[in-house]
Scaffold this active site. Structure first.
Site, PDB file in Angstrom:
ATOM      1  N   LYS A   1       3.025 -15.271   1.543  1.00 10.34           N
ATOM      2  CA  LYS A   1       3.269 -16.027   0.395  1.00 10.34           C
ATOM      3  C   LYS A   1       4.668 -16.351   0.375  1.00 10.34           C
ATOM      4  O   LYS A   1       5.250 -16.133  -0.748  1.00 10.34           O
ATOM      5  CB  LYS A   1       2.604 -14.962  -0.520  1.00 10.34           C
ATOM      6  CG  LYS A   1       2.491 -15.752  -2.015  1.00 10.34           C
ATOM      7  CD  LYS A   1       1.334 -16.750  -1.977  1.00 10.34           C
ATOM      8  CE  LYS A   1       1.464 -17.628  -3.496  1.00 10.34           C
ATOM      9  NZ  LYS A   1       0.711 -18.912  -3.413  1.00 10.34           N
TER      10      LYS A   1
ATOM     11  N   ASP B   1     -12.123  -9.023   4.891  1.00 14.93           N
ATOM     12  CA  ASP B   1     -13.364  -9.074   4.182  1.00 14.93           C
ATOM     13  C   ASP B   1     -14.045 -10.439   4.212  1.00 14.93           C
ATOM     14  O   ASP B   1     -15.131 -10.760   4.445  1.00 14.93           O
ATOM     15  CB  ASP B   1     -13.256  -8.484   2.858  1.00 14.93           C
ATOM     16  CG  ASP B   1     -13.478  -6.751   2.352  1.00 14.93           C
ATOM     17  OD1 ASP B   1     -13.548  -6.261   3.514  1.00 14.93           O
ATOM     18  OD2 ASP B   1     -14.244  -6.632   1.614  1.00 14.93           O
TER      19      ASP B   1
ATOM     20  N   ASP C   1      -6.374  -6.966   4.118  1.00 14.82           N
ATOM     21  CA  ASP C   1      -7.208  -6.445   3.347  1.00 14.82           C
ATOM     22  C   ASP C   1      -8.398  -7.208   2.763  1.00 14.82           C
ATOM     23  O   ASP C   1      -9.279  -7.175   3.273  1.00 14.82           O
ATOM     24  CB  ASP C   1      -6.948  -5.275   2.361  1.00 14.82           C
ATOM     25  CG  ASP C   1      -8.089  -4.932   1.678  1.00 14.82           C
ATOM     26  OD1 ASP C   1      -8.844  -4.124   2.492  1.00 14.82           O
ATOM     27  OD2 ASP C   1      -8.035  -4.639   0.369  1.00 14.82           O
TER      28      ASP C   1
ATOM     29  N   TYR D   1       0.950  -1.350   0.002  1.00 19.18           N
ATOM     30  CA  TYR D   1       0.041  -0.044  -0.042  1.00 19.18           C
ATOM     31  C   TYR D   1       0.899   1.136  -0.251  1.00 19.18           C
ATOM     32  O   TYR D   1       0.424   2.165  -0.318  1.00 19.18           O
ATOM     33  CB  TYR D   1      -1.022   0.197   1.309  1.00 19.18           C
ATOM     34  CG  TYR D   1      -2.334  -0.632   1.079  1.00 19.18           C
ATOM     35  CD1 TYR D   1      -2.349  -1.989   0.718  1.00 19.18           C
ATOM     36  CD2 TYR D   1      -3.348   0.117   1.398  1.00 19.18           C
ATOM     37  CE1 TYR D   1      -3.493  -2.611   0.451  1.00 19.18           C
ATOM     38  CE2 TYR D   1      -4.540  -0.671   1.243  1.00 19.18           C
ATOM     39  CZ  TYR D   1      -4.656  -1.819   0.713  1.00 19.18           C
ATOM     40  OH  TYR D   1      -6.047  -2.504   0.792  1.00 19.18           O
TER      41      TYR D   1
ATOM     42  N   ASP E   1      -3.292 -18.047   0.015  1.00 21.87           N
ATOM     43  CA  ASP E   1      -4.074 -18.730  -0.611  1.00 21.87           C
ATOM     44  C   ASP E   1      -4.858 -19.658  -0.208  1.00 21.87           C
ATOM     45  O   ASP E   1      -6.209 -19.996   0.183  1.00 21.87           O
ATOM     46  CB  ASP E   1      -3.915 -19.417  -2.242  1.00 21.87           C
ATOM     47  CG  ASP E   1      -2.371 -20.044  -1.821  1.00 21.87           C
ATOM     48  OD1 ASP E   1      -1.844 -20.012  -0.917  1.00 21.87           O
ATOM     49  OD2 ASP E   1      -1.939 -20.772  -2.940  1.00 21.87           O
TER      50      ASP E   1
HETATM   51  C1  IPM Z   1     -10.363  -1.246   4.129  1.00 24.73           C
HETATM   52  C2  IPM Z   1     -10.700  -0.620   2.844  1.00 24.73           C
HETATM   53  C3  IPM Z   1      -9.723   0.451   2.494  1.00 24.73           C
HETATM   54  C4  IPM Z   1      -8.041  -0.497   2.474  1.00 24.73           C
HETATM   55  C5  IPM Z   1      -9.601   1.063   1.283  1.00 24.73           C
HETATM   56  C6  IPM Z   1     -11.006   1.927   1.332  1.00 24.73           C
HETATM   57  C7  IPM Z   1      -8.557   2.117   1.201  1.00 24.73           C
HETATM   58  O1  IPM Z   1     -10.778  -1.633   1.770  1.00 24.73           O
HETATM   59  O2  IPM Z   1     -10.203  -0.465   5.318  1.00 24.73           O
HETATM   60  O3  IPM Z   1     -10.234  -2.460   4.217  1.00 24.73           O
HETATM   61  O4  IPM Z   1      -8.097  -1.066   1.268  1.00 24.73           O
HETATM   62  O5  IPM Z   1      -7.406  -0.430   3.284  1.00 24.73           O
HETATM   63 MG    MG Z   2     -11.032  -3.533   2.576  1.00 27.41          MG
END
Ligand code: IPM
Ligand code: MG
Length: 361
Positions: free
Chosen positions: A194, A254, A250, A143, A226
């Site tokens: 990885k 999710d 990230d 990032y 993975d």
């Molecule tokens: C998160 C989001 C952010 C990230 C974006 C909005 C920059 O997806 O907080 O997970 O990728 O970190």
């Molecule tokens: Mg995110």
């Protein structure tokens, strides 16, 4: 004397302001109940900051955040700003906030709420009892890695690149946070990388392995990213604390969030060593339902609870909020995102009113 805290509120974009309003109302009740004083200062970040000032993170906002005891953020972003140059996108504001406050440790718990188990896309047998936390490195890796950019090569092709880079000390400091958390939970830590392909992941694995010597009570394992994604879906109960880099974190956070069926319920904390922590829901700004009173404010409210627990050291107040949320779910109230047959559908505002009623009765 009343304990006083300065809190910066960043309502942001989309559903941000509606859910923030609920969290603030809850905090006001909590202040009275626990004899605390909150001084709230609102500041701009993301798309709303772009509209007002031309930039996603005005210097004034960062300054206000630094001067406070904790920062509560709702959500940023929306279609409106998606095609601006990267420097002027809402996401750049969020990344600037994380970097500017040096919030390198992002804690994202994913816990199945028994009342909401039917909302999970996975079978009950698989997700029942899931209680894990993703510890994501937040200010390094691909990032923020340099160099990065876009250029035209000798053949005239346009090429873009980013750099995934970690220093030993960056891995060490996030690993330490993760080992500490794991030792206070079930004593199981899984580091995700990885290392079969990436040099940067080999360094990650070596440093985490080295640190394990300091934590004999924590059982450390390693997974390739993975495989970790597959295991999270196949048998998520095997996980307790997961530590990983920025990009993998990230993605996996999710994935972990959706297991619970209710991303609208999950709070997160971003912590550093010298600045105030930042507390925000895992979900985004949901521009499609913004302003329609349909948003679920509970992740925002639970982020305020996380702020009280991890940022302001007020665990009783945090517990009170968490109990109120549970009570409301037990009473059958649901926003659209977590609705199931037989439950009572409510809007964002009404959810807030129910919380206040529970807290004051
Ligand atoms: C998160 C989001 C952010 C990230 C974006 C909005 C920059 O997806 O907080 O997970 O990728 O970190
Ligand atoms: Mg995110």
């Amino acid at each position: 004397m009343k304990q006083k805290y300065r809190i910066t509120l960043l309502p942001g974009d989309g559903i941000g302001p509606e859910i923030m309003a609920v969290a603030v109302a809850v905090m006001k009740v909590i202040a009275t109940k626990f004899d605390l004083e909150f001084e709230f200062t609102e500041a701009l970040v993301g798309g709303s900051a772009i509209d007002a000032t031309g930039e996603p993170l005005p210097a004034e906002t960062l300054k206000t955040c630094k001067e406070s005891d904790a920062v509560l953020l709702a959500a940023i972003g929306g279609y409106k700003w998606d095609n601006l140059p990267r420097q002027q996108r809402p996401e750049t504001g969020l990344l600037g906030l994380r970097a500017g406050l040096e919030l390198f440790a992002n804690l994202r718990p994913a816990t199945i709420i028994p009342q909401l188990i039917e909302a999970s896309p996975l079978k009950r047998e698989i997700v029942e009892g899931v209680d894990l936390i993703v510890v994501r490195e937040l200010t390094g890796g691909i990032y923020f890695g340099q160099p990065k950019g876009t250029f035209t090569d000798e053949q005239g092709s346009t090429r873009s690149f980013n750099t995934m880079v970690y220093s030993d000390w960056e891995v060490d400091r996030i690993a330490k946070v993760a080992f500490e958390i794991a030792s206070k939970r079930n004593g199981k830590l899984c580091s995700v990388d990885k290392a079969n392909v990436l040099d940067v992941s080999q360094l990650w694995r070596d440093r985490v392995t080295l640190m394990a010597k300091d934590y004999p009570n924590v059982e450390l394992s390693h997974l390739y990213v993975d495989n970790a994604a597959m295991q999270l879906v196949r048998s998520p109960r095997q996980f307790d604390t997961i530590v990983t880099g920025n990009l993998f974190g990230d993605i996996l956070s999710d994935l972990a969030a959706v297991l619970t069926g209710s991303i609208g319920m999950l709070p997160s904390a971003s912590l550093g060593l010298k600045n105030p922590g930042l507390f925000e829901p895992v979900h985004g700004s949901a521009p499609d339902i913004a302003g329609m009173d349909k948003a679920n404010p509970l992740a925002q409210v639970l982020s305020a609870a996380m702020m009280l627990r991890y940022g302001l050291n007020q665990p009783e107040a945090a517990g009170e909020i968490e109990r109120a949320v549970n009570h409301i779910l037990e009473s059958g109230y649901r926003t659209g995102d977590i609705m199931s047959p037989g439950m009572t559908l409510v809007g964002c505002q009404q959810m807030g009113e129910l919380l206040i009623k529970t807290l004051t009765s």
